[in-house]
Design a protein around this motif. Structure first.
Motif, mmCIF file in Angstrom:
data_model
loop_
_atom_site.group_PDB
_atom_site.id
_atom_site.type_symbol
_atom_site.label_atom_id
_atom_site.label_comp_id
_atom_site.label_asym_id
_atom_site.label_seq_id
_atom_site.Cartn_x
_atom_site.Cartn_y
_atom_site.Cartn_z
ATOM 1 N N LEU A 193 45.402 -46.540 94.036
ATOM 2 C CA LEU A 193 46.239 -46.727 92.860
ATOM 3 C C LEU A 193 45.389 -47.449 91.815
ATOM 4 O O LEU A 193 44.683 -48.403 92.140
ATOM 5 C CB LEU A 193 47.484 -47.551 93.190
ATOM 6 C CG LEU A 193 48.503 -46.866 94.106
ATOM 7 C CD1 LEU A 193 49.691 -47.790 94.352
ATOM 8 C CD2 LEU A 193 48.968 -45.540 93.524
ATOM 9 N N ILE A 194 45.444 -46.971 90.582
ATOM 10 C CA ILE A 194 44.677 -47.577 89.502
ATOM 11 C C ILE A 194 45.620 -48.467 88.699
ATOM 12 O O ILE A 194 46.571 -47.989 88.090
ATOM 13 C CB ILE A 194 44.035 -46.510 88.586
ATOM 14 C CG1 ILE A 194 43.187 -45.534 89.421
ATOM 15 C CG2 ILE A 194 43.217 -47.179 87.488
ATOM 16 C CD1 ILE A 194 42.046 -46.166 90.178
ATOM 17 N N ALA A 213 47.842 -44.782 87.199
ATOM 18 C CA ALA A 213 47.279 -43.521 87.671
ATOM 19 C C ALA A 213 46.823 -43.721 89.111
ATOM 20 O O ALA A 213 47.019 -44.783 89.699
ATOM 21 C CB ALA A 213 46.104 -43.099 86.785
ATOM 22 N N ALA A 214 46.217 -42.685 89.646
ATOM 23 C CA ALA A 214 45.610 -42.773 90.974
ATOM 24 C C ALA A 214 44.278 -42.051 90.938
ATOM 25 O O ALA A 214 44.055 -41.173 90.090
ATOM 26 C CB ALA A 214 46.523 -42.162 92.038
ATOM 27 N N HIS A 263 39.174 -36.801 91.593
ATOM 28 C CA HIS A 263 39.868 -36.717 90.308
ATOM 29 C C HIS A 263 40.835 -37.882 90.128
ATOM 30 O O HIS A 263 41.219 -38.529 91.093
ATOM 31 C CB HIS A 263 40.629 -35.391 90.189
ATOM 32 C CG HIS A 263 41.688 -35.213 91.232
ATOM 33 N ND1 HIS A 263 41.421 -34.827 92.519
ATOM 34 C CD2 HIS A 263 43.034 -35.394 91.182
ATOM 35 C CE1 HIS A 263 42.543 -34.759 93.222
ATOM 36 N NE2 HIS A 263 43.539 -35.116 92.439
ATOM 37 N N PHE A 264 41.208 -38.089 88.860
ATOM 38 C CA PHE A 264 42.285 -39.004 88.508
ATOM 39 C C PHE A 264 43.540 -38.174 88.313
ATOM 40 O O PHE A 264 43.464 -37.007 87.922
ATOM 41 C CB PHE A 264 42.001 -39.734 87.182
ATOM 42 C CG PHE A 264 40.863 -40.705 87.241
ATOM 43 C CD1 PHE A 264 40.947 -41.859 88.005
ATOM 44 C CD2 PHE A 264 39.714 -40.496 86.486
ATOM 45 C CE1 PHE A 264 39.902 -42.773 88.040
ATOM 46 C CE2 PHE A 264 38.673 -41.400 86.516
ATOM 47 C CZ PHE A 264 38.765 -42.539 87.287
ATOM 48 N N PHE A 265 44.702 -38.754 88.570
ATOM 49 C CA PHE A 265 45.953 -38.065 88.269
ATOM 50 C C PHE A 265 47.054 -39.081 88.057
ATOM 51 O O PHE A 265 46.915 -40.253 88.361
ATOM 52 C CB PHE A 265 46.320 -37.055 89.363
ATOM 53 C CG PHE A 265 46.671 -37.688 90.678
ATOM 54 C CD1 PHE A 265 47.987 -37.968 91.007
ATOM 55 C CD2 PHE A 265 45.680 -38.005 91.597
ATOM 56 C CE1 PHE A 265 48.311 -38.552 92.218
ATOM 57 C CE2 PHE A 265 45.996 -38.588 92.809
ATOM 58 C CZ PHE A 265 47.320 -38.862 93.118
ATOM 59 N N GLU A 266 48.153 -38.605 87.496
ATOM 60 C CA GLU A 266 49.339 -39.434 87.322
ATOM 61 C C GLU A 266 50.546 -38.568 87.636
ATOM 62 O O GLU A 266 50.401 -37.393 87.960
ATOM 63 C CB GLU A 266 49.414 -40.004 85.905
ATOM 64 C CG GLU A 266 49.514 -38.970 84.815
ATOM 65 C CD GLU A 266 49.508 -39.598 83.436
ATOM 66 O OE1 GLU A 266 50.466 -39.343 82.700
ATOM 67 O OE2 GLU A 266 48.566 -40.336 83.107
ATOM 68 N N GLY A 267 51.710 -39.142 87.563
ATOM 69 C CA GLY A 267 52.934 -38.403 87.853
ATOM 70 C C GLY A 267 53.892 -39.244 88.663
ATOM 71 O O GLY A 267 53.670 -40.440 88.889
#
Length: 194
Positions: free
Chosen positions: A71-72, A80-81, A95-99
């Motif tokens: 977790l970022i 983000a993560a 990769h980075f992602f969010e949601g």
């Protein structure tokens, strides 16, 4: 009771720190919240991500390690993560992602900290149902990269959960696994009448 977060492989953490320090990686990420974040971004709560590959006739879940998710955090919340994956050269940033799974993961972890008993948190993905669960493993000394869900472990479906499965409701593996298996198993084709 505090959760016993397994340590991530050092190269996985280094790869995420390198990506966070790269203006190109952050700028090109499809995560507006990470690009717009004010202040330092730090990777926290590394969780091994396992994928449910199949269930044996005996009812044992066979899983494989797909990567580590961090977790970022910026300030007081995760924005983000970051996902890492194992390559022939070792652990690498993916990769980075969010949601919705970011907030759902934080919520499930807070929920787990208030449960009786001690657990090692992991993530379990059920691709056939587009489902992600927080897997609370009862063996605190286990290597987070190995093992399979024990019948007494807990699975907490993250929101959004598939229809008919309540998000954030803990289930024993022995209770939820048969339902998941039934849902993922394709129905037999019916023969047409002659």
């Amino acid at each position: 009771m505090p959760l016993h977060v397994p340590p991530a492989p050092a190269p996985a953490l280094r790869s995420v720190l390198t990506a966070l320090g790269s203006p190109t990686a952050v700028r090109e990420a499809r995560t507006p919240s990470l690009r717009a974040a004010l202040g330092p971004a730090t990777p926290e709560l590394p969780l091994p991500v396992h994928v449910l590959d199949r269930v044996t006739p005996e009812g044992t879940a066979v899983t494989s390690l797909a990567g580590w998710r961090f977790l970022i955090r910026c300030g007081d919340r995760a924005v983000a993560a970051a996902e890492t994956m194992l390559t022939p050269d070792g652990w690498a940033f993916s990769h980075f992602f969010e949601g919705p799974y970011i907030a759902a993961t934080e919520q499930a972890l807070r929920q787990a900290e208030n449960m009786k008993g001690a657990y090692q948190p992991r993530l379990l993905s059920v691709p056939g149902l587009y489902m992600l669960t927080l897997w609370l493993h009862g063996d605190l000394t286990a290597d987070g990269a190995d093992g399979h869900p024990a019948a007494t472990d807990l699975l907490v479906p993250l929101a959004p959960a598939p229809p008919g499965i309540a998000a954030h409701r803990p289930h024993r593996v022995a209770e939820l696994l048969p339902l998941l298996t039934h849902r993922v198993t394709p129905a037999p084709l019916l023969s047409s009448p002659a």
